[in-house]
Enzyme design. Structure first.
Site, PDB file in Angstrom:
ATOM      1  N   ASP A   1      -8.464   1.920   6.073  1.00  0.00           N
ATOM      2  CA  ASP A   1      -7.709   1.340   4.958  1.00  0.00           C
ATOM      3  C   ASP A   1      -6.528   0.593   5.554  1.00  0.00           C
ATOM      4  O   ASP A   1      -5.691   1.188   6.234  1.00  0.00           O
ATOM      5  CB  ASP A   1      -7.212   2.481   4.065  1.00  0.00           C
TER       6      ASP A   1
ATOM      7  N   GLU B   1      -9.306  -4.744  -2.267  1.00  0.00           N
ATOM      8  CA  GLU B   1      -8.758  -4.358  -3.573  1.00  0.00           C
ATOM      9  C   GLU B   1      -8.140  -5.608  -4.192  1.00  0.00           C
ATOM     10  O   GLU B   1      -7.291  -6.242  -3.581  1.00  0.00           O
ATOM     11  CB  GLU B   1      -7.701  -3.266  -3.400  1.00  0.00           C
TER      12      GLU B   1
ATOM     13  N   HIS C   1      -8.094   7.060  -4.955  1.00  0.00           N
ATOM     14  CA  HIS C   1      -6.817   7.755  -4.810  1.00  0.00           C
ATOM     15  C   HIS C   1      -5.795   7.349  -5.872  1.00  0.00           C
ATOM     16  O   HIS C   1      -4.761   8.007  -6.015  1.00  0.00           O
ATOM     17  CB  HIS C   1      -6.242   7.471  -3.415  1.00  0.00           C
ATOM     18  N   ASP C   2      -6.050   6.258  -6.606  1.00  0.00           N
ATOM     19  CA  ASP C   2      -5.116   5.773  -7.625  1.00  0.00           C
ATOM     20  C   ASP C   2      -5.582   6.051  -9.048  1.00  0.00           C
ATOM     21  O   ASP C   2      -4.886   5.701  -9.999  1.00  0.00           O
ATOM     22  CB  ASP C   2      -4.925   4.248  -7.491  1.00  0.00           C
TER      23      ASP C   2
END
Length: 558
Positions: A97, A255, A331-332
Site C-alpha cells: 500500500d 483508490e 480498512h475505511d
C-alpha cells in the site's frame, strides 16, 4: 490475453490488527507471517498489506515518514523479507500500500522543505501565500478544519487535504515524481508483486488552486470535486507506468474517490498504459445521509434498487474496456454484514454474509476480501466516544455535534457505530480466548465484544461456516472461466425488484444464473431454469425453486 490478476482474489491485511507476535498489543509482520497458511487455506492469491512504513501513526500509517523503512511497531526489514519469502514459497503474492498524494510531516523531504523557500525540497510540497490574512483558499480538510497550515517561519501555508501532519506532495515537480518512481522500483526490485495506491487520483491539483463551491452548512468547502481526476492525472500515471509498471510484472489498483465510469476506462484501460483497476466508491455512498452536510454519517440501509443499479452500471460500462475491482470491505469501511446484510441474529448473520459474498464474487473483476470478512465479522458497535480511535470519527463528532449542532450526541453516536472506520480495525478474531487470540496484551484498539462467538476457530470447525463458503467461491473463480470472462446481464424485468437481485454471466460454453434475496422475507419469484441446470453454490442445503427464503443466494449453472 488474460492477465494473471484477472481471476485472482486479493486478501487485505491491516497489520496493526491481524496478529501480535511479541505481545505489545499491536499486530506485526512476524504475526502476519505466522498466519499466511490460513490465507492460503482460504484460497486467496494476493495479500495486500496496509502501510507498514515508518510513521508517526497520526492516520494509522497513511502518514509515511520513510517509504523505505519498516515501522518499528511492525518489526524490521528482515521481518518483511521473511514474510515475502514465505508468501512466495506458498504461492502468494504481496501487494504494498503506497501513499504518494502526501507524506508525513516527519518525512525528511518535509523537514528539509521547512528550512526555507530556497531549499531544494521546498518544491516537493504545495506552498502558497495567504490571502487577506487567512488561508490561500476556502478548501476544507477531509479530516475537518481547513486544508491549509501556516508555517510561521516563512509566512506561507502548505496544503494538506488530510491531517495537518500529512502535507500534500507537489506532482507538478518532475524531481518529486521521479523520487516516487525510484522508491516504487526499489520495492519492485525487492520482489513485491503489486501496489495499491492511496487516493491516487488526487495527485493532480487544479491550476491556481481556486476556491471551491461551498455548502451553506459547512465551515469549509469540499475540495474533492476540484482535486479528483485532475487535468494532468493521466499524464502522471502514464509516466509512472513507463518508469515503473512496464519494467515489472506487478498488479496495480488505485483508490479513486469520485471516479466516473468514463474516467475509470482511462485509468484501468485494458491496454495497460496506467493502472490495472481502480477502487470506486459509488456503492459505498448509497447509505449516506440525506443532509449533504452530514455526508456518510447516517444509519440507513441502502436499497436494493440503488445497489443493483450501481453495481450493474460498473459491470456494463467497463465490460471489454477496463477492469473492475470488487469489494465490500476495507480498512475505511464498516463491516458489510452489519451494513448491507443483517447481523441481528446468528442465522441471518451467516445467511446474509454468504448472500453478499455471492453477489460480489459472481461478478466480473478482481475481488478483494478484507481480514475477518471471510468469517462474517460484524461492526463493533462501541457506545462511548472514548472507545473510538479513528481521528475522522472523533473529529466529525465534535464538528457535527459541538460546533455545527446538526444532530444531538446520541444520534451521532448511532451514526458512528454504523460507519466508523474503527469497525474495520478491531483486532482479528482468531479464537474465543483472551483478546481473541490476537494478543495477550491490552490491544491498541478495543476488541469487538462478539469475538467469543465469531472467530476463526469456530469457523474452521463448522463445515457450513462463512469461511468455507468464501473458500468455495474463490475456488469456483479459479476453476470456471465464465466468472472471469463471461458477459454480465440483469435478468429481464429485474431492474425494479426491491427484494431479489437476479443476473446472468455467460460465455460460449456456460451460463450462470445468480439469484439473491436482499431481505429477510420469504418471496416467490419464477425464473426460467433449464431442467439440466445444477445448483453450483447456495447458502441453503436444498433448493425450493420459486420459493426464495430469507437472504437466500443460489447460482445455477447450465
Amino acid at each position: 490475453m488474460e492477465k494473471w490478476w484477472e481471476n485472482a482474489v486479493v486478501y487485505q491485511v491491516y497489520p496493526a490488527s491481524y496478529q501480535d507476535s511479541n505481545n505489545d498489543g499491536i499486530g506485526d509482520l512476524p504475526g502476519i507471517t505466522e498466519r499466511l497458511d490460513y490465507i492460503k487455506k482460504l484460497g486467496a492469491d494476493i495479500v495486500w498489506l496496509s502501510p507498514i512504513y515508518k510513521s508517526p501513526q497520526v492516520d494509522n500509517g497513511y502518514d509515511i515518514a520513510d517509504y523505505q523503512a519498516i515501522n518499528p511497531d511492525f518489526g524490521t526489514m528482515a521481518d518483511f523479507d521473511a514474510l515475502l519469502a514465505k508468501a512466495h514459497d506458498l504461492g502468494l503474492k504481496i501487494m504494498m500500500d503506497i501513499v504518494v498524494n502526501h507524506t508525513s510531516d516527519q518525512h525528511q523531504w518535509f523537514k528539509e522543505a521547512l528550512k526555507g523557500k530556497d531549499n531544494p525540497y521546498r518544491d516537493y510540497y504545495i506552498w502558497k501565500d495567504g490571502k487577506n490574512g487567512s488561508a490561500p483558499n476556502n478548501w476544507g480538510s477531509f479530516f475537518t478544519g481547513p486544508a491549509w497550515e501556516k508555517d510561521d517561519q516563512s509566512d506561507q501555508y502548505y496544503l494538506h487535504l488530510f491531517a495537518k501532519e500529512q502535507p500534500d506532495l507537489n506532482w507538478e515537480n518532475p524531481k518529486l515524481r521521479h523520487s516516487v518512481y525510484d522508491m516504487m522500483n526499489w520495492w519492485a526490485d525487492k520482489g513485491v508483486d503489486g501496489f495499491r495506491m492511496d487516493v491516487i487520483n488526487y495527485i493532480s491539483k487544479p491550476e491556481g488552486l481556486p476556491d471551491a463551491k461551498k455548502n451553506p452548512d459547512d465551515l469549509y468547502a469540499n475540495p474533492e470535486p476540484m482535486v479528483a481526476n485532475g487535468h494532468r492525472i493521466h499524464e502522471f500515471l502514464q509516466e509512472m507506468n513507463q518508469n515503473v509498471m512496464s519494467k515489472h510484472d506487478v498488479v496495480t489498483v488505485g483508490e479513486a474517490p469520485s471516479v466516473t465510469t468514463d474516467e475509470a476506462k482511462k485509468y484501468a484501460n485494458l491496454n495497460n498504459q496506467e493502472l490495472n483497476m481502480v477502487f470506486q466508491f459509488e456503492h459505498m455512498c448509497l447509505d449516506g445521509n440525506d443532509n449533504p452536510a452530514l455526508g456518510r454519517w447516517a444509519d440507513k440501509k441502502a436499497s436494493l434498487k440503488d445497489l443493483r443499479a450501481n453495481l450493474s452500471k460498473w459491470q456494463e460500462a467497463l465490460a471489454g474496456k477496463a477492469w473492475n475491482s470488487l469489494y465490500w470491505n476495507n480498512h475505511d469501511q464498516p463491516r458489510v454484514v452489519s451494513r448491507f446484510g443483517d447481523d441481528s441474529t446468528e442465522e441471518y448473520r451467516v445467511l446474509s454474509a454468504k448472500m453478499l459474498a455471492t453477489m460480489l464474487h459472481m461478478q466480473q473483476g478482481t475481488p478483494y476480501v478484507f481480514e475477518g470478512e471471510e468469517i462474517g465479522m460484524t461492526n463493533a458497535y462501541f457506545d462511548k466516544l472514548d472507545d473510538y480511535v479513528d481521528l475522522d470519527s472523533i473529529n466529525s463528532y465534535h464538528q457535527i455535534v459541538d460546533q455545527q449542532k446538526l444532530v444531538d450526541g446520541k444520534t451521532m453516536m448511532k451514526y458512528i457505530a454504523k460507519h466508523s472506520r474503527d469497525n474495520a480495525r478491531t483486532p482479528m478474531q482468531w479464537d474465543s480466548s483472551k483478546n481473541a487470540g490476537f494478543s495477550d496484551h491490552q490491544t491498541w484498539e478495543k476488541m469487538n465484544p462478539r469475538y467469543h462467538d465469531i472467530n476463526v476457530k469456530q469457523a474452521l470447525d463448522d463445515k457450513n461456516s462463512v469461511f468455507y463458503y468464501y473458500q468455495k467461491l474463490i475456488k469456483l473463480r479459479h476453476e470456471l472461466p465464465v466468472i472471469t470472462n463471461g458477459t454480465y446481464a440483469l435478468v429481464d424485468g429485474n431492474d425494479q425488484d426491491e427484494q431479489v437481485y437476479a443476473y446472468t454471466r455467460k460465455n460460449a460454453d456456460t451460463t450462470l444464473l445468480v439469484i439473491l434475496n436482499y431481505t429477510k422475507e420469504n418471496v416467490q419469484r419464477h425464473y426460467d431454469v433449464p431442467a439440466n441446470a445444477k445448483v453450483l453454490i447456495s447458502n441453503y442445503s436444498d433448493d425450493q425453486g420459486d420459493n426464495i427464503r430469507p437472504y437466500e443466494a443460489k447460482v445455477y449453472q447450465f
